[in-house]
Design an enzyme around this catalytic site. Structure first.
Site, PDB file in Angstrom:
ATOM      1  N   SER A  32       0.843  -1.202   0.000  1.00 16.74           N
ATOM      2  CA  SER A  32       0.000   0.000   0.000  1.00 16.74           C
ATOM      3  C   SER A  32       0.874   1.246   0.000  1.00 16.74           C
ATOM      4  O   SER A  32       0.551   2.257  -0.630  1.00 16.74           O
ATOM      5  CB  SER A  32      -0.930   0.014   1.216  1.00 16.74           C
ATOM      6  OG  SER A  32      -1.830  -1.059   1.162  1.00 16.74           O
ATOM      7  N   GLU A  34      -4.663  -3.337  -3.227  1.00 18.48           N
ATOM      8  CA  GLU A  34      -3.517  -2.530  -3.663  1.00 18.48           C
ATOM      9  C   GLU A  34      -3.657  -2.114  -5.123  1.00 18.48           C
ATOM     10  O   GLU A  34      -3.351  -0.974  -5.482  1.00 18.48           O
ATOM     11  CB  GLU A  34      -2.222  -3.315  -3.428  1.00 18.48           C
ATOM     12  CG  GLU A  34      -1.972  -3.558  -1.957  1.00 18.48           C
ATOM     13  CD  GLU A  34      -1.339  -4.909  -1.647  1.00 18.48           C
ATOM     14  OE1 GLU A  34      -1.159  -5.184  -0.448  1.00 18.48           O
ATOM     15  OE2 GLU A  34      -1.046  -5.689  -2.574  1.00 18.48           O
ATOM     16  N   SER A  39      -4.504   2.250   3.634  1.00 17.02           N
ATOM     17  CA  SER A  39      -4.407   1.119   4.554  1.00 17.02           C
ATOM     18  C   SER A  39      -5.653   0.253   4.423  1.00 17.02           C
ATOM     19  O   SER A  39      -6.755   0.716   4.726  1.00 17.02           O
ATOM     20  CB  SER A  39      -4.272   1.608   6.000  1.00 17.02           C
ATOM     21  OG  SER A  39      -4.329   0.519   6.908  1.00 17.02           O
ATOM     22  N   GLY A  40      -5.467  -0.978   3.983  1.00 21.71           N
ATOM     23  CA  GLY A  40      -6.612  -1.884   3.868  1.00 21.71           C
ATOM     24  C   GLY A  40      -7.297  -2.107   5.197  1.00 21.71           C
ATOM     25  O   GLY A  40      -8.501  -1.946   5.337  1.00 21.71           O
ATOM     26  N   SER A  41      -6.529  -2.439   6.215  1.00 23.41           N
ATOM     27  CA  SER A  41      -7.094  -2.770   7.529  1.00 23.41           C
ATOM     28  C   SER A  41      -7.477  -1.532   8.327  1.00 23.41           C
ATOM     29  O   SER A  41      -8.373  -1.578   9.166  1.00 23.41           O
ATOM     30  CB  SER A  41      -6.089  -3.576   8.348  1.00 23.41           C
ATOM     31  OG  SER A  41      -4.982  -2.747   8.733  1.00 23.41           O
ATOM     32  N   GLY A  42      -6.759  -0.436   8.115  1.00 29.98           N
ATOM     33  CA  GLY A  42      -6.986   0.759   8.929  1.00 29.98           C
ATOM     34  C   GLY A  42      -6.459   0.615  10.341  1.00 29.98           C
ATOM     35  O   GLY A  42      -6.801   1.413  11.216  1.00 29.98           O
ATOM     36  N   GLU A  43      -5.623  -0.373  10.584  1.00 29.98           N
ATOM     37  CA  GLU A  43      -5.133  -0.646  11.935  1.00 29.98           C
ATOM     38  C   GLU A  43      -3.610  -0.616  12.062  1.00 29.98           C
ATOM     39  O   GLU A  43      -3.080  -0.901  13.134  1.00 29.98           O
ATOM     40  CB  GLU A  43      -5.641  -2.013  12.413  1.00 29.98           C
ATOM     41  CG  GLU A  43      -7.151  -2.121  12.515  1.00 29.98           C
ATOM     42  CD  GLU A  43      -7.762  -1.192  13.563  1.00 29.98           C
ATOM     43  OE1 GLU A  43      -7.052  -0.744  14.486  1.00 29.98           O
ATOM     44  OE2 GLU A  43      -8.975  -0.912  13.453  1.00 29.98           O
ATOM     45  N   THR A  44      -2.891  -0.270  11.010  1.00 28.13           N
ATOM     46  CA  THR A  44      -1.433  -0.269  11.048  1.00 28.13           C
ATOM     47  C   THR A  44      -0.949   0.749  12.079  1.00 28.13           C
ATOM     48  O   THR A  44      -1.226   1.939  11.963  1.00 28.13           O
ATOM     49  CB  THR A  44      -0.860   0.045   9.654  1.00 28.13           C
ATOM     50  OG1 THR A  44      -1.442  -0.859   8.713  1.00 28.13           O
ATOM     51  CG2 THR A  44       0.654  -0.085   9.642  1.00 28.13           C
TER      52      THR A  44
END
Length: 185
Positions: free
Chosen positions: A47, A152, A86-91
């Site tokens: 990403s 991505e 960010s795919g998860s939004g948790e990085t």
């Protein structure tokens, strides 16, 4: 299946993913970037690579754009924008960046599969992309591709669509952009 069959299937998946984009979210992002000060782009892993490509095009389109973490990247300030992919939004590292940017007075844009995430709660603007997060195991978004590849790919296509919209709104042309293309290669 051979490599051609796989490539054709990837294109079909990408077409399906792109057809799920929300035009209003993309418009809001393009407008924000056009009226912002400096633009900072970040993401982790692949990403982040898509974000680097986006920052390059922003620069070539005449925007003051920077990749977070580079030695020549200045500090962010009020009126600036931080764009996070960010795919998860948790990085965790991206959450930290978003908190810092907001504390300084910059706007935060999140492009994600997961708007109800830690980053989603911090973001001023959210663009939701369809896709499959790398840790998804429930099959809710079918893809033959590994991990978050579809996200991505959609992220890169979306970023390029935002660039085209910004070019249209500013009268920018590919020829004028080429003048800002790297020439020390």
């Amino acid at each position: 299946m051979d490599t051609l069959d796989y490539a054709q299937e990837i294109v079909k998946e990408l077409q399906g993913s792109v057809s799920g984009l929300n035009a209003a979210e993309g418009e809001a992002m393009a407008e924000l970037l056009l009226r912002s000060g400096q633009i900072f782009v970040a993401g982790a892993g692949r990403s982040g690579l898509m974000g680097r490509a986006f920052a390059m095009r922003l620069m070539q389109a005449g925007q003051a754009a920077f990749v977070v973490g580079e030695t020549v990247t200045p500090g962010i300030g009020p009126g600036d924008v931080l764009v996070l992919g960010s795919g998860s939004g948790e990085t965790k590292g991206l959450v930290s960046m978003a908190e810092k940017a907001k504390a300084i007075g910059a706007a935060v844009v999140l492009v994600t599969i997961s708007p109800d995430s830690s980053l989603g709660r911090l973001a001023d603007y959210i663009v939701k992309l369809p896709g499959s997060p790398k840790d998804q195991a429930d099959g809710s978004y079918a893809t033959i591709q590994p991990m978050a590849s579809l996200f991505e790919q959609t992220l890169l296509v979306f970023y390029d669509a935002v660039i085209l919209r910004m070019m249209e709104q500013t009268g920018q042309t590919t020829g004028r952009m080429f003048g800002k293309h790297a020439n020390l290669e």
